[in-house]
Write an enzyme that holds these catalytic residues in place. Structure first.
Site, PDB file in Angstrom:
ATOM      1  N   ASP A   1      27.567  41.214  47.342  1.00 22.73           N
ATOM      2  CA  ASP A   1      27.894  42.081  46.202  1.00 22.73           C
ATOM      3  C   ASP A   1      26.776  43.085  45.897  1.00 22.73           C
ATOM      4  O   ASP A   1      26.316  43.198  44.743  1.00 22.73           O
ATOM      5  CB  ASP A   1      28.138  41.234  44.933  1.00 22.73           C
ATOM      6  CG  ASP A   1      29.106  40.081  45.152  1.00 22.73           C
ATOM      7  OD1 ASP A   1      30.091  40.277  45.864  1.00 22.73           O
ATOM      8  OD2 ASP A   1      28.864  38.992  44.583  1.00 22.73           O
TER       9      ASP A   1
ATOM     10  N   GLU B   1      39.076  43.187  42.225  1.00 22.32           N
ATOM     11  CA  GLU B   1      37.726  42.975  41.674  1.00 22.32           C
ATOM     12  C   GLU B   1      36.803  44.041  42.261  1.00 22.32           C
ATOM     13  O   GLU B   1      37.226  44.926  42.978  1.00 22.32           O
ATOM     14  CB  GLU B   1      37.216  41.567  42.008  1.00 22.32           C
ATOM     15  CG  GLU B   1      37.083  41.288  43.497  1.00 22.32           C
ATOM     16  CD  GLU B   1      36.727  39.838  43.829  1.00 22.32           C
ATOM     17  OE1 GLU B   1      36.654  38.997  42.910  1.00 22.32           O
ATOM     18  OE2 GLU B   1      36.543  39.542  45.027  1.00 22.32           O
TER      19      GLU B   1
HETATM   20  O1  FUB Z   1      30.110  36.856  44.508  1.00 22.89           O
HETATM   21  C1  FUB Z   1      31.088  36.256  43.699  1.00 22.89           C
HETATM   22  C2  FUB Z   1      32.313  37.092  43.635  1.00 22.89           C
HETATM   23  O2  FUB Z   1      32.834  37.286  44.942  1.00 22.89           O
HETATM   24  C3  FUB Z   1      32.102  38.486  43.121  1.00 22.89           C
HETATM   25  O3  FUB Z   1      31.888  38.560  41.750  1.00 22.89           O
HETATM   26  C4  FUB Z   1      33.345  39.102  43.626  1.00 22.89           C
HETATM   27  O4  FUB Z   1      33.377  40.488  43.535  1.00 22.89           O
HETATM   28  C5  FUB Z   1      33.375  38.592  45.037  1.00 22.89           C
HETATM   29  O5  FUB Z   1      32.563  39.341  45.896  1.00 22.89           O
END
Ligand code: FUB
Length: 340
Positions: free
Chosen positions: A32, A239
């Protein structure tokens, strides 16, 4: 470290090749990556993956991260500098577990680290911590941002000096539990033909520690001008929101989650609406796909992660970067990191 010593004739020292993408960090698992230029250097704020032994489930409980490291590089192609632990979950009074994707911003002489974590009720909230240095250590506020929820904060500084936070994530990110405006501890999704669940945006307060307004929906339109539907899961928001500005337009990019693309949509202002424009990054090795986009010394870069270093373990990821290129009409050339 990027490979700048390989024998490929197209590659010269200190210039990463789009077709030779190596993990930027190899002694820890990182994911991320939110990249920013601070003090003339590239700073990267990733999640810090590790094996906590929590079994894999659809809520993402196996992403059980407990701290953040900050990295920087003075020029592209150089080894990243690890500035060490910048913030620990144990140091955040309100946060209990799962420090997911963070972001950072600078205003005046202060740096702000924004991060999601679950509180004592297992509800994701978004917190802020401050430092006088881009590398931290960061000092957390005692409480999360009032009215914050869900995951993946991304803070964008507009050309007029205003700051906006984009956030949200469905499934394990709990955005679907906030459709009524209150938290409901069960998942509610729209019908396939109805508009998809919207990511959120809120202008930040002058002190950068609160929302200056109630979060608003970000509407992503299909090319026919209608909102993208929940059933269009190769295009709808899942997301990993990110916003950047290019030639007068606002680019809202995001992960499509279960279809694993980084997609983007273009709008005329920070609130949108944004019109779907295509795929920036095709699926990578591992379930998640999460990115950031930054301009550095006249070139544009995509930061992202995959699970190549762990040979495919979805919760043990590694950050990477590739040059991002625009077409003359402002659309972005799609990157396929699996074949390049
Ligand atoms: O790293 C945890 C979660 O996985 C992140 O918050 C999401 O965007 C995904 O990458």
């Amino acid at each position: 470290v990027l490979c700048y010593a390989c024998s490929d004739s197209k590659q010269t020292k200190n210039q990463p090749s789009a077709h030779h993408l190596e993990p930027l960090v190899t002694d820890l698992y990182t994911a991320d990556p939110s990249a920013h230029v601070f003090e003339g250097n590239l700073y990267i704020y990733p999640s810090h993956d590790f094996e906590s032994g929590i079994p894999e489930d659809d809520l993402g409980s196996h992403f059980n991260m407990k701290d953040y490291h900050v990295y920087s590089m003075e020029s592209v192609g150089e080894e990243l500098k690890d500035h060490g632990v910048a913030l620990r979950v144990d140091d955040v009074p309100w946060a209990k577990r799962q420090m997911w994707a963070p972001d950072a911003a600078k205003k005046d002489s202060t740096y702000y680290l924004y991060f999601p974590a679950k509180d004592e009720n297992d509800i994701f909230r978004i917190g802020v911590a401050t430092s006088k240095s881009p590398s931290g250590p960061f000092h957390p506020e005692a409480k999360p941002i009032d009215g914050s929820f869900s995951i993946d904060p991304a803070v964008f500084k507009d050309t007029d000096g205003s700051y906006y936070m984009y956030f949200g994530g469905i499934w394990g990110g709990q955005l679907q539990r906030w459709q009524s405006g209150e938290y409901i501890a069960e998942d509610t999704y729209p019908a396939d033909n109805d508009p998809a669940i919207s990511p959120k945006v809120a202008k930040l307060s002058n002190d950068m520690k609160q929302f200056a307004e109630l979060p608003k929906d970000i509407v992503i339109l299909a090319k026919d001008g209608k909102p993208i539907t929940a059933g269009a899961n190769d295009k709808r928001f899942f997301e990993a929101a990110w916003v950047h500005h290019y030639k007068g337009k606002y680019y809202f990019s995001y992960s499509t989650g279960d279809t694993h693309n980084i997609a983007y949509a273009i709008g005329d202002n920070p609130y949108g609406p944004f019109t779907y424009a295509g795929v920036i990054l095709k699926p990578v090795l591992g379930w998640t796909n999460h990115h950031s986009i930054v301009e550095y010394n006249g070139k544009w870069y995509l930061f992202f992660h995959d699970s190549s270093l762990s040979e495919g373990k979805t919760h043990l990821r590694s950050i990477k970067m590739a040059e991002l290129k625009y077409n003359p009409d402002g659309t972005i050339q799609t990157i396929d990191a699996m074949v390049e």
